[in-house]
Each structure stands twice: as C-alpha cells, then as structure tokens.
Design an enzyme around this catalytic site. Structure first.
Site, PDB file in Angstrom:
ATOM      1  N   ASP A   1      81.371  60.645  41.717  1.00  0.00           N
ATOM      2  CA  ASP A   1      82.117  61.808  41.254  1.00  0.00           C
ATOM      3  C   ASP A   1      83.389  61.289  40.570  1.00  0.00           C
ATOM      4  O   ASP A   1      83.322  60.839  39.435  1.00  0.00           O
ATOM      5  CB  ASP A   1      82.398  62.689  42.480  1.00  0.00           C
TER       6      ASP A   1
ATOM      7  N   LYS B   1      78.157  62.272  38.107  1.00  0.00           N
ATOM      8  CA  LYS B   1      78.868  63.410  37.501  1.00  0.00           C
ATOM      9  C   LYS B   1      79.935  62.832  36.585  1.00  0.00           C
ATOM     10  O   LYS B   1      81.116  62.799  36.943  1.00  0.00           O
ATOM     11  CB  LYS B   1      79.583  64.196  38.615  1.00  0.00           C
TER      12      LYS B   1
HETATM   13  P1  IMP Z   1      84.408  60.228  44.673  1.00  0.00           P
HETATM   14  O1  IMP Z   1      85.327  59.260  45.326  1.00  0.00           O
HETATM   15  O2  IMP Z   1      85.141  61.386  44.076  1.00  0.00           O
HETATM   16  O3  IMP Z   1      83.470  59.595  43.666  1.00  0.00           O
HETATM   17  O4  IMP Z   1      83.610  60.855  45.875  1.00  0.00           O
HETATM   18  C1  IMP Z   1      82.266  60.781  46.012  1.00  0.00           C
HETATM   19  C2  IMP Z   1      81.873  61.489  47.272  1.00  0.00           C
HETATM   20  O5  IMP Z   1      82.263  62.887  47.222  1.00  0.00           O
HETATM   21  C3  IMP Z   1      80.367  61.477  47.427  1.00  0.00           C
HETATM   22  O6  IMP Z   1      79.929  60.358  48.139  1.00  0.00           O
HETATM   23  C4  IMP Z   1      80.111  62.798  48.125  1.00  0.00           C
HETATM   24  O7  IMP Z   1      80.194  62.623  49.546  1.00  0.00           O
HETATM   25  C5  IMP Z   1      81.231  63.721  47.691  1.00  0.00           C
HETATM   26  N1  IMP Z   1      80.789  64.635  46.587  1.00  0.00           N
HETATM   27  C6  IMP Z   1      81.219  64.646  45.313  1.00  0.00           C
HETATM   28  N2  IMP Z   1      80.622  65.607  44.578  1.00  0.00           N
HETATM   29  C7  IMP Z   1      79.763  66.228  45.433  1.00  0.00           C
HETATM   30  C8  IMP Z   1      78.825  67.313  45.271  1.00  0.00           C
HETATM   31  O8  IMP Z   1      78.633  67.926  44.210  1.00  0.00           O
HETATM   32  N3  IMP Z   1      78.127  67.661  46.410  1.00  0.00           N
HETATM   33  C9  IMP Z   1      78.288  67.030  47.601  1.00  0.00           C
HETATM   34  N4  IMP Z   1      79.132  66.003  47.791  1.00  0.00           N
HETATM   35  C10 IMP Z   1      79.877  65.607  46.709  1.00  0.00           C
END
Ligand code: IMP
Ligand code: MG
Length: 179
Positions: free
Chosen positions: A102, A130
């Site tokens: 994400d 994403k």
């Molecule tokens: P990042 O550090 O923002 O890349 O966080 C990633 C983490 O956020 C993932 O491992 C998920 O646990 C959570 N996450 C991000 N987007 C989603 C989503 O659309 N659905 C469910 N969990 C999400």
C-alpha cells in the site's frame, strides 16, 4: 460476512491462475538459489500457503510479525518486530511474501532490517499492489495483481481482523467502516 462485500474483485479461479503463474516464475528464477520465503503475518498467510505449493524447487519458509508505531491511520515510518524470524539469514535468497503493498512503509522497513543480517539477496512478492498509494521508495519484484484505491478484504486480508477467511478478494462496503 458476505453481505458486507460490495463486489468481487478476484474470484477463487482468478486467484488460482495468479498463483500458478507466480509459482512458475519464482521456481524458474530461484532454480539455482537458496530460497527462503518469509511471510509477513497475518495477512499473507493464505497467499503464502498457496504460493509455496505452486513452487516446485527446494525452499524453506519462515514467519515474522511487525506492528507500526505511531497513532492514527498513518504509520510513522518505523516498525516494531512482534515476532522475529527463527532462521539465520546468512546465505539465503530471501523472498518477502506480503498480502498488499500500500504505502510501502511497512515493507521498506522490514527490508531494511533484514538487509542488515547479510542475506544473499532480498526480493519482494506481493499478492496485491496499490500503486496509487505509494509513499516509500519501494517496488515489488513479483506482483499478483494491481488493485484500485479501494479497501479490499478476503484471501487473508482483513478489516478489523475480520474477513480473512473469505476465499476470494472483495471490496468492502464503505458503510462497514463508516459506521
Ligand atoms: P503499508 O505500510 O501502507 O504498505 O501497509 C501495508 C499493510 O496495510 C498491509 O500488509 C495490510 O495489512 C494493510 N492494508 C493496506 N491496504 C489494505 C486493504 O485494502 N485491505 C486490507 N488491508 C490493507
Ligand atoms: Mg492488516
């Protein structure tokens, strides 16, 4: 549970095809390497279980769990290890297995920590990407599918620890989290 899903993004059949293709690619790329698959708990557990069975070369697996510091919905950019790996990484070609990339903050932190332990190499395999939300400077080496900027659940991904057991990937109805 199902009544909270707005639409199906990836069916069980589509997911199976994605896994098959990823498994074949990883098996080929890691044929002469020392593959250690590292699953980041809990979201990647379903993906990990399927992906490892689509890989037909020798490999080992391990698990780690982190949480991000900071308050609110934005992570601060630092992670805390809740459960560390059991294996000494020296000599291994690591493949980090994630549910979704994400902002990328979590994974870039994990990668940085693991690189200090002298593995031979570190790559990233994420079930979902994403790209619209990326903040950290990180690119996945293997991506199952790109998803739009919507909150998705199922196939290991949760909202408030629920929906992980849905066998497909769905978009959650905004009414569920806007309550
Ligand atoms: P990042 O550090 O923002 O890349 O966080 C990633 C983490 O956020 C993932 O491992 C998920 O646990 C959570 N996450 C991000 N987007 C989603 C989503 O659309 N659905 C469910 N969990 C999400
Ligand atoms: Mg999560």
């Amino acid at each position: 549970m199902k009544e909270d899903i707005l639409k199906v993004l990836l069916s069980e059949e589509e997911i199976a095809e994605i896994i098959k293709n990823l498994g074949a690619k990883i098996s080929k790329d890691y044929k002469d390497k020392n593959l250690l698959m590292v699953s980041v708990l809990k979201g990647s557990v379903v993906f990990m279980a399927d992906l490892m069975r689509a890989i037909d070369i020798n490999c080992q697996i391990d698990f780690m769990c982190v949480s991000s510091y900071g308050s609110g919905t934005e992570s601060s950019g630092r992670v805390k290890i809740i459960k560390d790996l059991d294996i000494d990484l020296n000599g291994f070609d690591l493949l980090l297995v994630e549910d979704i990339l994400d902002s990328g903050v979590t994974l870039s932190n994990i990668k940085e920590i693991l690189l200090t332990r002298n593995p031979k190499s570190v790559k990233i395999c994420t079930f979902l990407d994403k790209p619209a939300r990326r903040k950290a400077n990180i690119v996945a080496d293997y991506v199952g599918a790109d998803v739009p900027d919507e909150f998705v659940v199922g196939y290991g991904l949760d909202y408030d620890e629920k929906y992980r057991n849905l066998p497909y990937l769905g978009v959650l109805k905004p009414s569920v989290y806007e309550k």
